[in-house]
Design an enzyme around this catalytic site. Structure first.
Site, PDB file in Angstrom:
ATOM      1  CE  LYS A 114      23.937 -89.670  29.511  1.00  0.00           C
ATOM      2  NZ  LYS A 114      23.593 -89.171  28.181  1.00  0.00           N
ATOM      3  CE  LYS A 195      29.971 -93.540  29.758  1.00  0.00           C
ATOM      4  NZ  LYS A 195      29.196 -93.153  28.639  1.00  0.00           N
ATOM      5  CE  LYS A 198      30.228 -86.587  24.533  1.00  0.00           C
ATOM      6  NZ  LYS A 198      28.763 -86.589  24.499  1.00  0.00           N
TER       7      LYS A 198
END
Ligand code: TYM
Length: 328
Positions: A114, A195, A198
């Site tokens: 992130k 993966k 969202k």
């Protein structure tokens, strides 16, 4: 007393079929076993570890709440609440920060992933796993049903709890992770090596639970496939088809080898067409329920109010015990 199941979804981005097949479907199953005390949280304080627009965040919190309910989380059987309504989460996170080694947080792969996407990395993003530990430990949780990407965080939670208990006495129960073997990691439709996420920039990466039928059909049609023509589960050589088979199996409740048999000698186009219809059919009742709930904001508000009250009752006891043990 029943053992506790605790889990949550961060209200950021669009909740997708990976969140459902990897995590929320397990919640519904655990809830219907009647074996546990179930607590499901909308973890809004996790969402703000990356910058959020307040109006959009408010909307997402509402959306995730309605999705929990529409997916079958039943307020009569489970406690549903918003993390920021129970201030004990933030407070326990602070206490746990004081026993968490910096190096442990630096190892977290999700933080590293992130952080790469952020212009400025916030301290909250770095400390995020400690807040997650607080979420879990406040309720003396036994079972944490999540997708595979959260396993490292649950392991850290266990370490933090053990360290605290060693230093200050037995305050926290050591939780266990629960994974759904087949669907613990759903990959992106645009790239089967990453993966489904969202926060993906490209909406073709995921199928959101609230995507309209035609959007779902279009996304499945354009999903990446592998070379060759065979519908076969082979993670190494056919990661894209393997992922689509996993999604098919998850929704159709069929073992993969059975699906392979159905599509023997048939092509990708036919397989994808059927897969799209299965997803559309499976998501239809949820979408209808969602629309119904949208018309009843009072009822939803009451569920969240009751949920926060019930959660706070447990959380405040644990926080008190932790503070007391630490000499505060
Ligand atoms: P979040 O909001 O990113 O994801 C919610 C749940 O969905 C799972 N998941 C997936 N499962 C399979 N395939 C995927 N592609 C996929 N993407 C996401 C996640 O593993 C998760 O279970 N930090 C957590 C939220 C959280 C939490 C907690 C969870 C905060 N506190 C305490 C459990 C207990 C998160 O961001 O999940």
């Amino acid at each position: 007393m029943k053992e506790v199941v605790f889990s949550g979804v961060a209200p950021s981005g669009n909740i997708h079929i990976g969140n459902y097949l990897g995590a929320i479907e397990q919640w519904v199953e655990l809830q219907s076993s009647n074996k546990y005390q179930n607590i499901f949280c909308i973890v809004d304080e996790h969402a703000i570890t990356v910058p959020q627009n307040p109006e959009k965040l408010r909307e997402k919190i509402r959306e995730v709440t309605l999705l929990y309910l529409a997916l079958g989380i039943d307020p009569k059987k489970s406690t549903i609440f918003i993390q920021s309504h129970v201030s004990e989460h933030a407070e326990l996170a602070w206490l746990l920060n004081t026993v968490t080694p910096l190096g442990d947080l630096q190892r977290m792969t999700q933080f590293k992933d992130k952080a790469k996407k952020q212009k400025s990395i916030l301290a909250g993003l770095f400390n995020y796993p400690v807040l997650m530990a607080a979420d879990i430990l406040l309720y003396q949780t036994s079972v944490v049903p999540v997708g595979e990407d959260q396993v490292q965080h649950v392991e850290l939670t266990r370490e933090i709890a053990k360290k605290f208990n060693n230093l200050y006495g037995e305050v926290f129960r050591i939780p266990n992770v629960a994974l759904k073997k087949e669907t613990k990691r759903i990959m992106g439709l645009d790239d089967p090596t990453k993966k489904m996420s969202k926060s993906a920039e490209n909406p073709a990466n995921y199928i959101a639970l609230l995507d309209a039928p035609d959007v779902i059909r279009k996304k499945i049609k354009s999903a990446v496939t592998d070379s060759g023509t065979e519908i076969k589960y082979d993670l190494e050589n056919k990661p894209a088809i393997s992922n689509l088979l996993t999604i098919y199996g998850g929704f159709a409740k069929k073992p993969i080898n059975e699906i392979e048999k159905i599509y023997q000698g048939k092509g990708y186009a036919e397989f994808k067409k059927d897969l799209a219809e299965i997803i559309v059919t499976e998501l239809a009742p949820l979408q209808v329920k969602y629309k119904g709930l949208e018309k009843n904001p009072r009822k939803v508000k009451k569920i969240l109010k009751d949920g926060a009250k019930a959660a706070k009752k447990i959380a405040s006891q644990t926080l008190k015990a932790a503070k007391n043990a630490m000499g505060l």
